[in-house]
Design a protein around this motif. Structure first.
Motif, short mmCIF file in Angstrom:
data_model
loop_
_atom_site.label_atom_id
_atom_site.label_comp_id
_atom_site.label_asym_id
_atom_site.label_seq_id
_atom_site.Cartn_x
_atom_site.Cartn_y
_atom_site.Cartn_z
N GLU A 14 0.83 -1.20 0.00
CA GLU A 14 0.00 0.00 0.00
C GLU A 14 0.87 1.26 0.00
N TYR A 15 1.89 1.27 0.88
CA TYR A 15 2.80 2.42 0.93
C TYR A 15 3.58 2.56 -0.39
N LEU A 96 17.87 5.44 5.67
CA LEU A 96 16.96 4.43 6.20
C LEU A 96 15.71 5.12 6.76
N PHE A 97 14.56 4.62 6.35
CA PHE A 97 13.27 5.18 6.79
C PHE A 97 12.45 4.08 7.45
N TYR A 98 11.47 4.51 8.25
CA TYR A 98 10.55 3.57 8.88
C TYR A 98 9.12 4.11 8.75
N LEU A 99 8.20 3.21 8.42
CA LEU A 99 6.78 3.56 8.37
C LEU A 99 5.99 2.56 9.20
N GLN A 100 5.03 3.07 9.95
CA GLN A 100 4.16 2.18 10.71
C GLN A 100 3.08 1.65 9.78
N GLY A 101 3.00 0.35 9.69
CA GLY A 101 2.00 -0.30 8.84
C GLY A 101 0.81 -0.74 9.66
N GLY A 102 0.82 -1.97 10.08
CA GLY A 102 -0.29 -2.48 10.87
C GLY A 102 -0.12 -3.96 11.15
N TRP A 103 -1.23 -4.59 11.49
CA TRP A 103 -1.24 -6.00 11.84
C TRP A 103 -2.50 -6.60 11.25
N ALA A 104 -2.33 -7.67 10.49
CA ALA A 104 -3.46 -8.35 9.84
C ALA A 104 -3.40 -9.82 10.21
N PRO A 105 -3.88 -10.18 11.41
CA PRO A 105 -3.74 -11.56 11.87
C PRO A 105 -4.42 -12.59 10.97
N LYS A 106 -5.47 -12.18 10.25
CA LYS A 106 -6.16 -13.14 9.38
C LYS A 106 -5.40 -13.44 8.10
N LYS A 107 -4.35 -12.65 7.82
CA LYS A 107 -3.57 -12.85 6.59
C LYS A 107 -2.28 -13.63 6.82
N VAL A 108 -2.04 -14.07 8.04
CA VAL A 108 -0.83 -14.83 8.34
C VAL A 108 -1.21 -16.17 8.96
N GLY A 109 -0.29 -17.11 8.93
CA GLY A 109 -0.53 -18.43 9.50
C GLY A 109 -0.52 -18.41 11.02
N TRP A 110 -0.93 -19.51 11.59
CA TRP A 110 -1.06 -19.60 13.04
C TRP A 110 0.29 -19.41 13.74
N LEU A 111 1.39 -19.89 13.14
CA LEU A 111 2.69 -19.77 13.78
C LEU A 111 3.11 -18.30 13.89
N LYS A 112 2.93 -17.54 12.82
CA LYS A 112 3.29 -16.12 12.86
C LYS A 112 2.38 -15.37 13.84
N ARG A 113 1.08 -15.70 13.86
CA ARG A 113 0.17 -15.07 14.82
C ARG A 113 0.65 -15.33 16.24
N ARG A 114 1.03 -16.56 16.49
CA ARG A 114 1.49 -16.93 17.84
C ARG A 114 2.79 -16.19 18.20
N SER A 150 -4.74 -0.97 10.72
CA SER A 150 -3.78 -0.33 9.85
C SER A 150 -3.51 1.11 10.27
N PHE A 151 -2.23 1.49 10.22
CA PHE A 151 -1.82 2.87 10.45
C PHE A 151 -1.31 3.50 9.16
N VAL A 152 -1.52 2.83 8.04
CA VAL A 152 -1.05 3.34 6.75
C VAL A 152 -1.78 4.64 6.45
N ALA A 153 -0.99 5.68 6.14
CA ALA A 153 -1.55 6.99 5.81
C ALA A 153 -0.58 7.72 4.89
N PHE A 154 -1.12 8.40 3.92
CA PHE A 154 -0.30 9.11 2.94
C PHE A 154 0.65 10.09 3.62
N GLU A 155 0.20 10.79 4.64
CA GLU A 155 1.05 11.79 5.30
C GLU A 155 2.29 11.16 5.94
N ASN A 156 2.26 9.87 6.26
CA ASN A 156 3.44 9.21 6.83
C ASN A 156 4.60 9.18 5.84
#
Length: 168
Positions: A14-15, A96-114, A150-156
């Motif tokens: 998205e970014y 080096l830059f950093y952007l806050q994205g988010g967390w989508a637990p339904k889009k990852v497997g159980w191991l990554k969620r854990r 999600s914390f994705v925002a154009f201003e970021n």
């Protein structure tokens, strides 16, 4: 310069697409870029954070002329996040830059969620303990950790866009 990105849950994508559209830059997934870009390509690389490491960065550093790097993760931006990012990722002289994205637990497997739940447990507990004293930002962070968000925002993108303007 082109944007090359890797994305697991969609926040980096998205970014990358927002930045590409705003700055009129071509965007490629890492896999597309590996098939289409020559080794002398100048690349702005964007990747998701996993345990502090920017996914796909090592492959990209070996392959192209990396002009700048951006990690996308769940943490709030700040000096601590940037210091950790610098320690965990070799980017040479590239900005080096950093952007806050988010967390989508339904889009990852159980191991990554854990794994994410284990890593963020202390943050969740600290935020929950604040109760009604939580700031709106802290409440949004807690909600994201518990349910996704999600914390994705154009201003970021402003620091990256400002840096790109210095190169024009």
């Amino acid at each position: 310069m082109v944007i090359v990105y890797q994305s697991h849950t969609g926040f980096t994508k998205e970014y990358a697409q927002m930045l590409g559209k705003a700055e009129k830059m071509k965007t490629y997934t890492l896999e597309e870029a590996e098939r289409q870009l020559l080794s002398d390509a100048q690349v702005f690389y964007m990747g998701p954070l996993t345990a502090g490491h920017i996914g796909g960065l090592d492959r990209s550093m070996k392959r192209w002329k990396i002009q700048a790097v951006c990690g996308v993760g769940m943490s709030q931006p700040g000096e601590g996040t940037m210091a950790s990012l610098r320690r965990s990722n070799y980017v040479g002289d590239a900005p080096l830059f950093y952007l806050q994205g988010g967390w989508a637990p339904k889009k990852v497997g159980w191991l990554k969620r854990r794994m994410v739940n284990m890593v963020t447990r202390s943050t969740r507990k600290a935020l929950e303990a604040k109760g009604s004293a939580r700031t709106p930002q802290e409440q949004a962070m807690l909600d994201m950790l518990l349910h996704g968000g999600s914390f994705v925002a154009f201003e970021n993108l402003e620091p990256i866009r400002a840096w790109l303007k210095t190169r024009a």
